[in-house]
Design an enzyme around this catalytic site. Structure first.
Site, PDB file in Angstrom:
ATOM      1  N   ARG A   1      24.079 -27.882   4.205  1.00 16.27           N
ATOM      2  CA  ARG A   1      22.677 -28.271   4.403  1.00 16.27           C
ATOM      3  C   ARG A   1      22.362 -29.621   3.760  1.00 16.27           C
ATOM      4  NH1 ARG A   1      19.407 -22.510   3.806  1.00 16.27           N
ATOM      5  NH2 ARG A   1      19.429 -22.041   6.027  1.00 16.27           N
TER       6      ARG A   1
ATOM      7  N   LYS B   1      20.962  -6.877  11.792  1.00 16.41           N
ATOM      8  CA  LYS B   1      19.491  -6.842  11.697  1.00 16.41           C
ATOM      9  C   LYS B   1      18.873  -6.508  13.054  1.00 16.41           C
ATOM     10  CE  LYS B   1      19.583 -10.540   8.272  1.00 16.41           C
ATOM     11  NZ  LYS B   1      19.506 -12.000   8.246  1.00 16.41           N
TER      12      LYS B   1
ATOM     13  N   GLY C   1      23.081 -17.265   9.446  1.00 18.72           N
ATOM     14  CA  GLY C   1      23.890 -17.522   8.259  1.00 18.72           C
ATOM     15  C   GLY C   1      25.275 -16.907   8.330  1.00 18.72           C
TER      16      GLY C   1
ATOM     17  N   GLY D   1      16.892 -17.706  10.172  1.00 19.02           N
ATOM     18  CA  GLY D   1      15.594 -17.187  10.609  1.00 19.02           C
ATOM     19  C   GLY D   1      14.878 -18.160  11.529  1.00 19.02           C
TER      20      GLY D   1
END
Ligand SMILES: Nc1ncnc2c1ncn2[C@@H]1O[C@H](COP(=O)(O)OP(=O)(O)O)[C@@H](O)[C@H]1O
Ligand SMILES: O=C(OP(=O)(O)O)[C@H](O)COP(=O)(O)O
Length: 393
Positions: free
Chosen positions: A36, A197, A350, A373
């Protein structure tokens, strides 16, 4: 993109408040993955190279409005300085006298990193006072924090109320790549959705069913769909209250002529552990006390063939419990197929990004998103507050 970017604006002599997402993994006070930080370099270098004073702001972790020494940004400043090959000033404050003084003494072309903005309770509340403090430091707001663009916080959204606000290069690239993929896709367009998820991802599946040619389901997510088809899934991951929705999506896939692809064979284990007993079984034969922790060899081949024949592939979520070698084969096979295809490959999330990195395929992908997200919410068709606030072209 219909938002202004740093290419549209003169930055020479300006003081710029630039929000980046330096929420990077750390261990024992060291940055363990600087992806990042590297991703933000083009924006930072554009600003410094064109005569701006650059104030960088980021969060790290979730300190909930209090200072925590282990979440200070000093190690990040050090790594950034190494990557830039230039000094990076670091403030121990989010705003205040010390920051104001540092900015006034700073030369053009220099970089100052503020302390973790989430040490201030106003950040996550999108507090107007804090947003004004940020705006008062600068002439221009640049948002390059795609990974945090789904958050409406003082440094990702509020600050843009008070000064001109534009996107940085990383933000621009992420929005263009993901936006093009979804609005004008090359076909066949294949989405591969896996991971664990179920609740978070079920909405993405709904939106993707309006766009893709093939929707491949894998990972823990798959078994709610397998159950919805009427098969027994033993102790595999199940989101009981999503079974009806899974049925609706399979119907929608038929109506939309989407090829909805589910595992035909799986690796089952008698325990959730690396050294569990395992066997390969067809999807109709998952034993009662066992759980499916990876896709099987036939499924891997089917998925790899579809990837090979696709022009555009979006992948979010691993195919199995790839953290354990025993159940990493399916995720590895899909990563390998993506690395080898001539189609355009986009990785979001991720764990999927970590998987392609671990298996050594990251550089073979066309785009590895810095947002988990954020990329999911974007693909779901939701508005990203950190983008909405930027000035229109
Ligand atoms: N069959 C499975 N059963 C249980 N967990 C699984 C299974 N397949 C994958 N997982 C888990 O899913 C997790 C990643 O899910 P998720 O957070 O949704 O992905 P991402 O971060 O890429 O969006 C991994 O920790 C992996 O172990
Ligand atoms: O790491 C991030 O999110 P991600 O793990 O979904 O990519 C972003 O920095 C956002 O962090 P947050 O989820 O604490 O707001």
């Amino acid at each position: 993109m219909n938002k202004q970017t740093i290419s549209d604006i003169e930055v020479d002599g300006k003081t710029v408040f630039c929000r980046v997402d330096f929420n990077v993994p750390m261990k024992d006070g060291e940055v363990t993955d600087d992806t990042r930080i590297k991703a933000a370099l083009p924006t930072i270098q554009h600003l410094t190279g064109n005569g701006a004073k650059v104030i960088l702001a980021s969060h790290l972790g979730r300190p909930k409005g209090e200072a925590h020494d282990e979440l200070r940004l000093d190690p990040v400043a050090e790594r950034l300085s190494d990557l830039l090959g230039a000094e990076v000033l670091k403030s121990d404050e989010v705003y205040g006298q010390e920051v104001t003084k540092a900015i006034s003494e700073m030369e053009r072309g220099k970089v100052l990193l503020l302390e973790n903005v989430r040490f201030d309770p106003g950040e996550e509340k999108n507090d107007a006072e804090l947003a004004k403090h940020f705006a008062d430091m600068a002439d221009l707001y640049v948002n390059d924090a795609f990974g945090a663009a789904h958050r409406a916080h003082a440094s990702t959204a509020g600050v843009a109320e008070y000064i001109p606000a534009v996107a940085g290069f990383l933000m621009q690239k992420e929005l263009e790549v993901l936006g093009n993929a979804l609005t004008d896709p090359e076909r066949p367009f294949t989405a591969i959705i896996g991971g664990a998820k179920v609740k978070d991802k079920i909405g993405v599946i709904d939106n993707l069913l309006d766009k893709v040619d093939n929707l491949i389901i894998g990972g823990g997510l798959a078994y709610t769909f397998v159950k919805a088809q009427g098969y027994e899934i033993g102790k595999s991951l199940l989101e009981e209250d999503k079974i009806d929705l899974a049925k609706q999506y399979m119907e929608k896939a038929k109506e939309n002529n989407v090829n909805f692809v589910m595992p035909e064979d799986v690796i089952v284990a008698d325990d959730f552990s690396e050294d569990a007993n395992t066997k390969e079984v067809s999807i109709e034969e998952i034993p009662e006390d066992w759980e499916a922790l990876d896709i099987g060899p036939k499924t891997r081949q089917t998925y790899a063939d579809l990837v090979k024949d696709s022009k555009l592939i979006i992948w979010n979520g691993p195919m199995g419990v790839f953290e354990m070698d025993t159940f990493a084969g399916g995720t590895k096979a899909v990563a390998e197929a993506l690395a080898g295809t001539e189609g355009y490959t986009v990785i979001g999330g991720g764990d999927s990004a970590a998987a392609v990195e671990t298996f050594g395929y990251a550089s073979d992908m066309d785009h590895v998103s810095t947002g988990g997200g954020a990329s999911l919410e974007f693909m779901e068709g939701k508005e990203l507050p950190g983008v909405t606030v930027l000035n229109d072209k």
